[in-house]
Design an enzyme around this catalytic site. Structure first.
Site, PDB file in Angstrom:
ATOM      1  N   ASP A  31     135.340  32.608 -29.776  1.00 14.17           N
ATOM      2  CA  ASP A  31     136.773  32.848 -29.906  1.00 14.17           C
ATOM      3  C   ASP A  31     137.353  31.739 -30.775  1.00 14.17           C
ATOM      4  OD1 ASP A  31     136.980  30.594 -28.495  1.00 14.17           O
ATOM      5  OD2 ASP A  31     137.918  31.460 -26.744  1.00 14.17           O
ATOM      6  N   SER A  32     138.618  31.856 -31.117  1.00 15.76           N
ATOM      7  CA  SER A  32     139.197  30.942 -32.103  1.00 15.76           C
ATOM      8  C   SER A  32     139.772  29.680 -31.484  1.00 15.76           C
ATOM      9  CB  SER A  32     140.331  31.656 -32.832  1.00 15.76           C
ATOM     10  OG  SER A  32     141.385  31.912 -31.906  1.00 15.76           O
TER      11      SER A  32
ATOM     12  N   GLY B 201     142.515  29.840 -29.912  1.00 12.46           N
ATOM     13  CA  GLY B 201     143.944  30.136 -29.779  1.00 12.46           C
ATOM     14  C   GLY B 201     144.357  30.271 -28.321  1.00 12.46           C
ATOM     15  N   PHE B 202     143.653  31.098 -27.584  1.00 13.09           N
ATOM     16  CA  PHE B 202     144.022  31.353 -26.194  1.00 13.09           C
ATOM     17  C   PHE B 202     144.012  30.065 -25.377  1.00 13.09           C
ATOM     18  CE2 PHE B 202     143.040  32.472 -21.789  1.00 13.09           C
ATOM     19  CZ  PHE B 202     144.099  33.306 -21.514  1.00 13.09           C
TER      20      PHE B 202
ATOM     21  N   GLN C 126     148.212  41.628 -31.436  1.00 12.80           N
ATOM     22  CA  GLN C 126     149.111  41.155 -30.377  1.00 12.80           C
ATOM     23  C   GLN C 126     150.249  42.178 -30.226  1.00 12.80           C
ATOM     24  OE1 GLN C 126     148.633  38.816 -28.249  1.00 12.80           O
ATOM     25  NE2 GLN C 126     146.934  37.667 -29.145  1.00 12.80           N
TER      26      GLN C 126
ATOM     27  N   GLY D 227     146.267  39.304 -25.812  1.00  9.62           N
ATOM     28  CA  GLY D 227     147.526  39.318 -25.079  1.00  9.62           C
ATOM     29  C   GLY D 227     147.549  40.272 -23.896  1.00  9.62           C
TER      30      GLY D 227
ATOM     31  N   ASP E 199     134.738  40.597 -22.702  1.00  6.62           N
ATOM     32  CA  ASP E 199     134.215  39.321 -22.196  1.00  6.62           C
ATOM     33  C   ASP E 199     135.122  38.867 -21.077  1.00  6.62           C
ATOM     34  OD1 ASP E 199     136.513  38.226 -23.953  1.00  6.62           O
ATOM     35  OD2 ASP E 199     135.796  36.473 -22.859  1.00  6.62           O
TER      36      ASP E 199
ATOM     37  N   CYS F 297     118.843  42.895  -9.059  1.00  7.98           N
ATOM     38  CA  CYS F 297     118.781  41.552  -9.640  1.00  7.98           C
ATOM     39  C   CYS F 297     117.760  40.675  -8.913  1.00  7.98           C
ATOM     40  CB  CYS F 297     120.159  40.879  -9.630  1.00  7.98           C
ATOM     41  SG  CYS F 297     120.612  40.099  -8.068  1.00  7.98           S
TER      42      CYS F 297
ATOM     43  N   CYS G 211     118.862  39.666  -5.321  1.00 11.22           N
ATOM     44  CA  CYS G 211     118.766  40.717  -4.309  1.00 11.22           C
ATOM     45  C   CYS G 211     117.319  41.109  -4.022  1.00 11.22           C
ATOM     46  CB  CYS G 211     119.596  41.924  -4.732  1.00 11.22           C
ATOM     47  SG  CYS G 211     121.367  41.569  -4.610  1.00 11.22           S
TER      48      CYS G 211
ATOM     49  N   HIS H 192     123.465  37.385  -9.742  1.00 12.22           N
ATOM     50  CA  HIS H 192     123.819  38.682  -9.164  1.00 12.22           C
ATOM     51  C   HIS H 192     125.042  39.288  -9.847  1.00 12.22           C
ATOM     52  CE1 HIS H 192     124.630  41.843  -6.297  1.00 12.22           C
ATOM     53  NE2 HIS H 192     125.885  41.430  -6.307  1.00 12.22           N
TER      54      HIS H 192
END
Lengths: 370, 370
Positions: B93-94, B96-97, B189, B216, B266, B306, B309, B335
Site C-alpha cells: 500500500d502507499s 496513505g491510510f 475515494q 475509504g 486484504d 488447517c 485443527c 487457523h
C-alpha cells in the site's frame, strides 16, 4: 522395564561414551540435549519443527503444568504426549527445582514443600508422593524424583541436610511410583562437597533407580567447580545407568560434560537467549539485535544448516526482533536449538570416529576466541 | 506491462467473477484474499507456512517499512521479496491510510503530509512522489497511489476535497512512477456519497491505471452502507481492470464483496483477532480463551483442514494462549488465515460451478447463526 539403556562405545581418551536409550516412545542416541518445553511447548516451536531440527527427547515441567493447565486436565487429554502432539519421548522434572527457586514463596518441611503459585499467589503443597502422582498423570517416559536442590554457595551443614532429605524423598518417590512404563530417575545432590556427592550417590544407588540426575550444579558456581564435581560424581554411577546433568546447555559445558561421561542434558539457555536476540555461532555468541548487523545480509552463522540460516539474513532477523515480530524469536530459537542439537550430533559422530577430544578442542578454541 | 489481468468467467446470478492476475512473481487466481505482512512478515508466520495454507499474494506496508527497517535497507537487501524470502507476488500500500490514521501526529498539505513516527516521534514527510519512490525501492509487484482517505462519517465538503486531492496525487504518482515491472493502482475515494464515488472513478479511469483500489470503505461505516457503495462503484470500473477492496477481511464482507464484483481483498482482521484468542468457525466466531473450552478436546473447527485443527485441541490452544506461549497465537493465526483462504478457494470453485450464490447463502446462514 520402562527404559533400556545400552552403552555402545567408550571413548578411549576421555569418559565420553555413546549410548542408546530405549523408551516407550522410541529410541534415542546419547549423549543427547533435550529441548525444554516448560509449559507443554518448546517455546515458539511446533512439534514438527523440533523434530525436523533433530530434537528427539524433550523435557517438560511438572511445576508449571500442575499450575496450568493442571495435571488432571492433561491426563483427561490422554497425557502430555497427546495433549501437545509430541509422539517422541518426554522427560518431566519433579518440580523440585522450580519450587525451591520460589524463595520466600515456599516453606520446606520434612513431609514436603508448601508454596505459593508465581501466577496467582494461590497456596499449594508438593510432597514426594504428590510429585510422583502429578508426573504419573502427565505420563512422561522418564520422571524425576522430588529432590531438594541446595543453592550455591551453601554451608556444608545445609548441603548435608538437603542431600539426606533428598535420599529420604527419593525412597518415598520410589514407593509411590506405580506406572511401570515410566522410568523414575533419582537425583544426586551434595552441593560442591566431594564427600557429600559420594554419600548422596551411594545412598541413591542403593535405591537402584534406572537412571540418575546430577542435580545442584549449574546453579551459579564457577564452571571449573562444576567440572570438578562431575569428575568426582559421574564415576560413582554404574555404567549401565544413564547420567543426566540437569540444567546445562551452553556449548562449552555440554562438551565438558560429555567428556566427563554425561549422557543427557537439558537447559532453557538456547531458547531463552534466542528470545533476547542472542544467537550461537561457531565463533561465539552474537547479539543480532545490535546495530552492527542492520545491513549485514549474511546468515546468522554461515556454517549453520538450520532453516533460518538457509533462508534469512542477520539484517532481516534483526529487523524482526527490533519490530517485536514473533517470527524474529522463532528464527533465533530455531537457529540456537539446531546449533546445540547439531553440536551433539557431532559429539556422537566423533565419539564413533574416535576423534571426540580433537573435535571438542577445535570447537572450543573457535567458540571461545571472542 | 507489469501485470496482466484476465476475466475468466462471470457468475450469471451476481457480479462475482473468476479472474487471473499475472505478475512478475507468478499468476494468482481471483477473487483472492491477501494476507497482510505489515512489517515484512505475515505476523507469526514463515513464508513457507503462508504458502502451504494457500497464500499466494501478500500485502506489505510502505509506512511501516519506511520507518523500520527503512526502504533503502530493503533495496540494498535486494528488495522486499528477497529480504523476507517470499518469492510470490507482493502488493504494497502507499502509506496513505496509515499516515492519515495518525490523527494529531500528521498535517495534510497540498504537496503531501507531514507526520511524526508512531515509534519515536521523529518527523517525516510523504508526498505522492515520495510514496512512489519508497515503493519502488521496496520493489513489490503491485504498488498503490498515495491517496487521502476520508474518515467516516465526514461532511460532503471534506469528501469532495479528499477525492479531488486524491485525483491530483494519483496523477503525480503516475508521473513519478518509473519501474515498469511494477503495476501502479489508483484508489477511488468519495466517502459514502454516490455521486462523489462516480466523480472519483471517472477521474481516475481517465488516468488509466492497470487496476483500482476502492478506498475509504471499511472505516467504521455500517456494512450495509459499504455494500451499497460497492453496488455503485464496482460497475464504474472497466471490466478488464482488477478491483481491490482495501481493508476488508471478515467472511461475510468477503462474500458480499465478491458478489458485487470485487477481485482482491486484504485485512489484518484474521491475524489480529487470532492474537486475541478469537477464531473463525463455520458456525461463527469462537473465543477459545474462554473457560468453556478448558476441557474441550475437539479441534477449533471440526470442519477445518488447517494444521492446527488436524493436530491440536481447543483445550491445548487455550492453554497456550492463557500461558502466553507464542505457539498459541501461531496456531490461531494459521487457523484463521487458512479459514479465509479456504473460503476464497470455495468462492472460486463455486463461481466455476455456477453455485456461488447458493454457497454464499449457505455459508452465511451458518456463520451468522450465533
Amino acid at each position: 522395564m520402562a527404559i533400556i539403556f545400552k552403552e555402545l562405545l567408550k571413548d578411549s581418551k576421555s569418559r565420553a561414551r555413546l549410548g542408546e536409550l530405549e523408551t516407550p516412545h522410541g529410541k534415542v542416541e546419547t549423549p543427547i540435549f533435550m529441548p525444554v518445553g516448560t509449559q507443554a511447548t518448546v517455546k515458539t516451536m511446533t512439534p514438527e519443527e523440533v523434530k525436523e531440527m533433530g530434537g528427539r527427547l524433550i523435557l517438560s515441567n511438572t511445576y508449571h503444568l500442575y499450575l496450568r493447565p493442571g495435571h488432571q486436565l492433561v491426563r483427561k487429554a490422554g497425557g502430555l504426549h497427546r495433549f501437545m502432539n509430541w509422539d517422541g519421548p518426554i522427560l518431566t522434572d519433579s518440580g523440585g527445582f522450580q519450587v525451591f527457586s520460589l524463595g520466600p514463596l515456599r516453606k520446606i518441611e520434612e513431609d514436603g514443600v508448601r508454596f505459593r503459585s508465581h501466577i496467582d499467589g494461590s497456596e499449594h503443597y508438593f510432597s514426594p508422593e504428590r510429585a510422583v502422582e502429578i508426573q504419573e498423570a502427565l505420563g512422561a517416559d522418564i520422571i524425576m524424583a522430588f529432590d531438594e536442590c541446595a543453592p550455591y554457595p551453601c554451608t556444608r551443614e545445609y548441603a548435608v541436610k538437603a542431600l539426606e532429605r533428598t535420599t529420604r524423598w527419593a525412597g518415598r518417590c520410589k514407593k509411590a511410583h506405580g506406572r511401570e512404563e515410566q522410568a523414575l530417575f533419582g537425583i544426586i545432590q551434595g552441593g560442591t562437597f566431594r564427600d557429600l556427592r559420594e554419600i548422596s550417590a551411594s545412598q541413591l544407588l542403593e535405591l537402584d533407580f534406572p537412571g540418575y540426575g546430577i542435580g545442584g550444579l549449574s546453579v551459579g558456581e564457577p564452571k571449573e567447580l562444576m567440572y570438578e564435581m562431575l569428575d568426582y560424581t559421574v564415576p560413582l554411577i554404574l555404567e549401565e545407568k544413564p547420567r543426566y546433568l540437569m540444567g546445562v546447555g551452553s556449548p562449552d559445558c555440554l562438551l565438558e560434560g560429555v567428556a566427563r561421561g554425561v549422557d543427557m542434558f537439558d537447559c532453557v539457555l538456547p531458547t531463552r537467549i534466542a528470545r533476547n536476540g542472542t544467537v550461537f555461532t561457531h565463533t561465539g555468541k552474537l547479539v543480532v539485535r545490535n546495530a552492527a548487523y542492520a545491513e549485514d545480509f549474511t546468515p546468522l552463522d554461515p556454517e549453520c544448516d538450520c532453516y533460518t540460516c538457509r533462508n534469512f539474513s542477520r539484517a532481516y532477523v534483526r529487523h524482526l526482533i527490533k519490530a517485536n515480530e514473533v517470527l524474529g524469536i522463532r528464527l533465533t530459537t530455531i537457529h540456537n536449538l539446531r546449533f546445540i542439537i547439531r553440536l551433539m550430533e557431532n559429539v556422537r559422530r566423533t565419539i564413533k570416529e574416535g576423534t571426540f577430544l580433537e573435535y571438542k578442542e577445535k570447537f572450543l578454541s573457535r567458540f571461545n576466541s571472542d
